[in-house]
Design a protein around this motif. Structure first.
Motif, PDB file in Angstrom:
ATOM      1  N   VAL A  48       0.859  -1.175   0.000  1.00 15.96           N
ATOM      2  CA  VAL A  48       0.000   0.000   0.000  1.00 15.96           C
ATOM      3  C   VAL A  48       0.900   1.231   0.000  1.00 15.96           C
ATOM      4  O   VAL A  48       1.966   1.239   0.613  1.00 15.96           O
ATOM      5  CB  VAL A  48      -0.961  -0.005   1.211  1.00 15.96           C
ATOM      6  CG1 VAL A  48      -0.210  -0.059   2.525  1.00 15.96           C
ATOM      7  CG2 VAL A  48      -1.862   1.214   1.206  1.00 15.96           C
ATOM      8  N   TRP A  98      -1.529   4.816   3.838  1.00 14.56           N
ATOM      9  CA  TRP A  98      -2.407   4.055   4.727  1.00 14.56           C
ATOM     10  C   TRP A  98      -2.868   4.976   5.845  1.00 14.56           C
ATOM     11  O   TRP A  98      -2.067   5.437   6.660  1.00 14.56           O
ATOM     12  CB  TRP A  98      -1.639   2.864   5.297  1.00 14.56           C
ATOM     13  CG  TRP A  98      -2.536   1.801   5.887  1.00 14.56           C
ATOM     14  CD1 TRP A  98      -3.810   1.930   6.296  1.00 14.56           C
ATOM     15  CD2 TRP A  98      -2.166   0.448   6.119  1.00 14.56           C
ATOM     16  NE1 TRP A  98      -4.294   0.742   6.760  1.00 14.56           N
ATOM     17  CE2 TRP A  98      -3.306  -0.198   6.665  1.00 14.56           C
ATOM     18  CE3 TRP A  98      -1.006  -0.290   5.917  1.00 14.56           C
ATOM     19  CZ2 TRP A  98      -3.294  -1.545   7.020  1.00 14.56           C
ATOM     20  CZ3 TRP A  98      -0.996  -1.625   6.265  1.00 14.56           C
ATOM     21  CH2 TRP A  98      -2.131  -2.263   6.804  1.00 14.56           C
ATOM     22  N   ASP A 122      -2.160  -1.665  -3.141  1.00 10.74           N
ATOM     23  CA  ASP A 122      -3.177  -0.617  -3.152  1.00 10.74           C
ATOM     24  C   ASP A 122      -2.542   0.764  -3.121  1.00 10.74           C
ATOM     25  O   ASP A 122      -1.466   0.968  -2.528  1.00 10.74           O
ATOM     26  CB  ASP A 122      -4.104  -0.771  -1.946  1.00 10.74           C
ATOM     27  CG  ASP A 122      -4.850  -2.100  -1.970  1.00 10.74           C
ATOM     28  OD1 ASP A 122      -5.246  -2.521  -3.069  1.00 10.74           O
ATOM     29  OD2 ASP A 122      -5.024  -2.694  -0.892  1.00 10.74           O
ATOM     30  N   ILE A 169      -5.300   3.475   1.282  1.00  7.49           N
ATOM     31  CA  ILE A 169      -6.244   2.755   2.140  1.00  7.49           C
ATOM     32  C   ILE A 169      -6.672   3.697   3.261  1.00  7.49           C
ATOM     33  O   ILE A 169      -5.828   4.301   3.928  1.00  7.49           O
ATOM     34  CB  ILE A 169      -5.629   1.479   2.743  1.00  7.49           C
ATOM     35  CG1 ILE A 169      -5.362   0.433   1.652  1.00  7.49           C
ATOM     36  CG2 ILE A 169      -6.556   0.889   3.803  1.00  7.49           C
ATOM     37  CD1 ILE A 169      -4.743  -0.852   2.171  1.00  7.49           C
ATOM     38  N   GLU A 188      -9.044   3.346   6.660  1.00  9.08           N
ATOM     39  CA  GLU A 188      -9.754   2.329   7.414  1.00  9.08           C
ATOM     40  C   GLU A 188     -10.096   2.817   8.816  1.00  9.08           C
ATOM     41  O   GLU A 188      -9.864   3.970   9.166  1.00  9.08           O
ATOM     42  CB  GLU A 188      -8.927   1.052   7.485  1.00  9.08           C
ATOM     43  CG  GLU A 188      -7.651   1.183   8.280  1.00  9.08           C
ATOM     44  CD  GLU A 188      -6.887  -0.124   8.367  1.00  9.08           C
ATOM     45  OE1 GLU A 188      -7.244  -1.058   7.632  1.00  9.08           O
ATOM     46  OE2 GLU A 188      -5.942  -0.203   9.163  1.00  9.08           O
ATOM     47  N   LEU A 236      -8.974   2.298  -1.332  1.00 12.85           N
ATOM     48  CA  LEU A 236      -9.778   1.360  -0.561  1.00 12.85           C
ATOM     49  C   LEU A 236     -10.234   2.032   0.713  1.00 12.85           C
ATOM     50  O   LEU A 236      -9.415   2.542   1.484  1.00 12.85           O
ATOM     51  CB  LEU A 236      -8.966   0.104  -0.225  1.00 12.85           C
ATOM     52  CG  LEU A 236      -9.577  -0.843   0.823  1.00 12.85           C
ATOM     53  CD1 LEU A 236     -10.897  -1.425   0.326  1.00 12.85           C
ATOM     54  CD2 LEU A 236      -8.594  -1.949   1.185  1.00 12.85           C
TER      55      LEU A 236
END
Length: 942
Positions: A131, A134, A154, A157, A159, A180
């Motif tokens: 990634v 992040w 990715d 991200i 999250e 994502l």
């Protein structure tokens, strides 16, 4: 007082040799300038300092991240930050309010975690693995002019509960997902470009949400945007990405989109979703936008094109709204809804597709308002499964197949739509149901085709210039047409196929190149106030065995005889006008044409009885109330006026006489069927009594007298397997034979057919089932389940209220029978006053006695060519005497199961013998047909 400036310049006088040393000695608020060079160290920042690169400054991580921020408002400007571990973090922002401006991060990712509130402006992240960026925890991150490139895995991200504001970013060539979002995260992307992703460009899952504005998503190997539940996985995937369809149906059946299967956890809807405004999504390997699981999406002003899968696909229990969307030039269908997905599209265009324009299947729901569907390779709008669609003020054109097609159990409501130049049929209903109002169908091979067990409605519609038939009513179809106008059809204007029972009220058929109205064998249409004008052949053509009633119709200016009646046809013309044709009637000798009060004008050879002139007592076939007699038309197949010599003494029976004979014969058949039923003596007496009462009602109605107050709706109270469904079917047959129901068919339903799963779903479901039963009997089994014990707010009460209103609105068109356990049925009647007032008669179905159960088994044996020995009959009697009669006991069903088990045990017993040694011409053949006590199952049945 401002903190003193610090300087990092190895080898220079007055400067720090390392950046770390400068940071440690700096006071809060200090500005540290770093001279050009390469620095191998790992910085840890926890204070308000600014690090500014002077020239090309490269910071290489000594161990762990090159930069770690725990607290404070640390800022880095113009640095190149490198890591030797591309799968680890090169920059770790765990707290504070860090800022990175014009920095290049290579060989590792950027992590923003904890409660950090970070800003990255003008930065790039390259050569990271897994990634690139992040964002996690409860962090708040702003990404401005970010570039992510040359990374595997990715791109970004987001999250947990993280929040991200991303603007003017480029995520280029991520081998996984471009962006994502998962968990409870949220991101806003503005003027971003995501290209060349190895999977979806943007994936939103879990309870995450996203808002994209003016973004461009393209060259993704998977979807452009995919929003789904965490628990939801598409079938055929190895890493959570979408699979491909195993195969698509043939063109005539419509085509589904790729990657259309979804997960099974439907326990509830999540709040996840994505909003896209003024975005462009193109050249994707999969769907442009895939809305899956329990998610939701809004597309506003978006352009989705050149997708490898569907442009927009909604599945599982997801929902999508499209406003001013252009979904075009895709290799699959533009808009697909499957499973229980819902799509609501306004002012959108679906065009130039390699499959369908709009496709719905499963239990999907689609609403189209002001939309355009055109230039599709397959059917423009295809509905299958139990899908439901509403189309208002839409335009459909340019399809080689169907403009709108309804199949299986699907439902369509179309209002104010225009369908032009469909290669096959403009609107086709095959097996589903439809209500089409105020629509215009132009060109194509056929205008409208209706063939279904439902009762589709066509109202205030115009069908113009179809190549063949204007409106085709299919075999066994009971359709209703109201004020429908058919103009310039290449063949028949209105075609009624075998055994159809259409009602056509108002409207006109004009300039048909064939006959205006064609009625085939067994068809029994009712035409009221229809005008048929300028037909190239007959105005009304009734084929051999065709029937029908035609009242207040005008048949004008046909080139062939206005009415043609073939052999064994039976038709009634009441108050019809025929004018402007050479001959009003041409019929076969075996045809029966019954005419009343018809008016014939400007006809060279009038044959129909016409209205009497004022003061005349010799001519006419008037109504009985005026003292005039209805006279059957008597015209031969040619122009002959007299009967053949061999037929001088023959008189044709009127349609009423024939109908009376047919009804009497049918009633006799039904009585025989009723008598054959085992047991149910009380029920049989009730049915016979009601039949006699109904006959009296019919006689009074035919005599012009008011019928007595009578409710035809019934309650059947009894345990399972006591013959309730069979008696309901016979009851419908009795009422149809008496002329009190038009068809007498039986439609079975239960709670699942009537009650919806969410607000606003129940009334349409109940109405659809009720419409199927019009003209017959609606049988609701386990009806008490509509009012679950102790659940007064259940949707079942809405179903009951809807039923009560429909029963009132259609009191003469349907019979409703509710069935179930006696005690539970009393609770149902007590739940709604309107319900109890409409069900005033209850038929009690007692459990079968042991002798009756034995008779049922014996009847089954006789029907299947088996025989019982006296010992078998006695054993069977004893078997039922000892069989438990608990909740699992199924009465007649249990008896049939006993017979089935006996035949299975008999077959096993006989199979163990040497069949080749048997003499089938002798008594040995009895082995194949005789059931013995040993064949009885050892235990009970359920």
């Amino acid at each position: 007082m401002r903190a003193a400036a610090q300087r990092v310049a190895p080898g220079s006088w007055g400067g720090h040799r390392t950046i770390g040393a400068a940071v440690r000695s700096a006071k809060p608020g200090a500005v540290i300038t770093v001279q050009a060079g390469t620095y191998t160290e790992s910085l840890v920042l926890d204070k308000d300092v600014s690090l500014v690169a002077k020239g090309a400054v490269r910071l290489i991580a000594a161990r762990g991240p090159a930069v770690t921020v725990h607290a404070g408002a640390a800022e880095l400007r113009g640095f190149t930050i490198s890591s030797t571990a591309p799968r680890d973090a090169a920059v770790l922002l765990r707290g504070g309010e860090p800022v990175l401006r014009d920095c290049e991060i290579t060989g590792g990712r950027v992590d923003v975690a904890g409660a950090a509130a970070a800003l990255l402006s003008g930065c790039s992240v390259r050569q990271a693995e897994g990634v690139a960026v992040w964002l996690a925890g409860t962090s708040r991150t702003t990404l401005e002019n970010l570039t992510v490139g040359s990374c595997t895995g990715d791109g970004v991200i987001v999250e947990d509960e993280a929040r991200a504001e991303v603007s003017d970013a480029l995520v280029d060539g991520a081998t996984g997902r471009g962006v994502l979002l998962t968990g409870g995260a949220h991101a806003t992307l503005t003027r971003c470009e995501i290209r060349g992703s190895g999977a979806a460009a943007v994936l939103v899952e879990g309870h995450a949400t996203a808002a994209l504005r003016e973004c461009r998503l393209h060259e993704a190997a998977g979807q452009g945007v995919w929003t789904r539940e965490t628990a939801g996985r598409l079938a055929g995937t190895a890493d959570g990405g979408p699979g491909q369809d195993a195969g698509a149906p043939q063109p005539s059946e419509g085509r589904a989109a790729t990657g259309a299967s979804a997960s099974g956890d439907r326990s509830g809807r999540s709040a996840q979703g994505v909003r896209l405004r003024d975005c462009e999504i193109f050249r994707t390997g999969g769907a442009g936008v895939l809305v899956d699981g329990g998610s939701a999406a809004l597309l506003d002003g978006c352009h989705v094109h050149h997708t490898g899968g569907a442009a927009v696909l909604v599945t599982a229990e997801a929902a999508v709204e499209l406003v001013s969307v252009r979904a075009v030039d895709c290799e699959d269908t533009a808009l697909v809804a499957s499973a229980a997905g819902r799509a609501d599209a306004h002012d959108s265009t679906f065009a130039r597709t390699a499959a369908n324009g709009v496709y719905a299947i499963g239990e999907a729901e689609i609403a189209l308002t002001g939309c355009t569907v055109r230039d599709t390779a397959y059917t423009a709008v295809h509905l299958g499964g139990a899908a439901r669609a509403t189309a208002r003020d839409c335009t459909v054109s340019g399809t080689p197949e169907y403009g709108m097609r309804v199949t299986e159990r699907a439902e369509l409501l179309a209002e104010g739509c225009e369908v032009t130049d469909a290669g096959m049929t403009g609107i086709s209903v095959e097996g589903g149901d439809a209500a089409v109002r105020g629509c215009r169908v132009t060109g194509g091979r056929e205008g409208v085709r209706l063939r279904t067990t439902h009762r589709p409605l066509l109202a205030d519609c115009e069908i113009t210039a179809p190549g063949e038939t204007g409106v085709r009513i299919g075999r066994d179809t009971g359709a209703r047409l109201e004020n429908v106008k058919v103009t310039g059809s290449g063949g028949a204007g209105l075609l009624l196929e075998e055994d159809s029972t259409a009602v056509v009220e108002g409207g006109a058929v004009r300039e048909a190149q064939g006959s205006g109205v064609v009625v085939r064998a067994g068809a029994r249409p009712l035409l009221l106030g229809v005008t048929v004008a300028d037909a190239a052949k007959n105005a009304l053509f009734v084929e051999e065995g065709g029937k029908g009633r035609y009242e207040d119709c005008r048949l004008t200016k046909s080139r062939f005889p206005a009415v043609y009646a073939a052999a064994r046809s039976q038709l009634v013309l009441r108050r019809c006008t025929v004018d402007g044709t050479e001959t009003d009637l041409l019929r076969d000798d075996e045809a029966v044409v019954h005419a009343e009060d018809c008016l014939v004008e400007d006809v060279a050879e009038p044959l129909l009885p016409t209205l009497a002139a004022p003061g005349s007592e010799e001519r006419g076939a008037g109504g009985a109330g005026e003292g005039r007699k209805a006279v059957p038309a008597v015209a031969g197949a040619g122009a002959a006026r007299g009967a053949k010599d061999g037929d001088k003494g023959r008189t044709d029976k009127s349609e009423d006489e024939q109908s009376a004979e047919e009804a009497a014969a049918r009633l006799a058949e039904l009585h025989v069927e009723l008598d054959r039923l085992v047991g149910l003596d009380g029920v049989k007496r009730e049915v016979v009594t009601m039949t006699k009462l109904m006959q009296m009602v019919k006689v009074r109605q035919d005599a012009g007298l008011a019928p007595p107050p009578l409710s035809r709706h019934l309650v059947f109270a009894g345990n399972p397997g006591t013959g309730k469904t069979t008696v309901a079917r016979l009851y419908g047959g009795f009422l149809a034979a008496l002329g009190l129901l038009s068809r007498g068919h039986l439609v079975e339903a239960d709670r699942g057919d009537l009650v919806g799963e969410y607000v606003g779903h129940t009334a349409p479901k109940t109405t659809a089932v009720f419409r199927r039963a019009l003209g017959g009997v609606l049988f609701i089994d386990e009806a008490y389940s509509l009012v679950p014990q102790g659940q007064m707010t259940d949707f079942g009460s809405e179903a009951i209220s809807t039923l009560v209103k429909l029963m009132e609105d259609h009191r003469d068109e349907v019979v409703v029978i509710v069935a179930g356990y006696p005690v539970e049925m009393n609770r149902l009647m007590d739940s709604n006053a309107g319900l109890s007032s409409r069900f005033t008669r209850t038929l009690v179905f007692d459990d079968y006695t042991t002798p009756e159960l034995v008779r049922i088994v014996e009847h089954q044996a006789d029907s299947h060519e088996y025989a019982f020995t006296p010992e078998t009959t006695a054993a069977l009697h004893e078997y039922f005497e000892t069989l438990p009669r608990g909740e699992q006991f199924g009465n007649g069903r249990s008896a049939r199961q006993v017979f089935q088990r006996m035949t299975e045990r008999h077959a096993q017993r006989v199979a163990e013998l040497d069949l080749s040694a048997l003499d089938l011409a002798s008594a040995d053949a009895a082995l194949l047909t005789t059931l013995l006590p040993a064949d009885l199952p050892p235990g009970g049945v359920t």
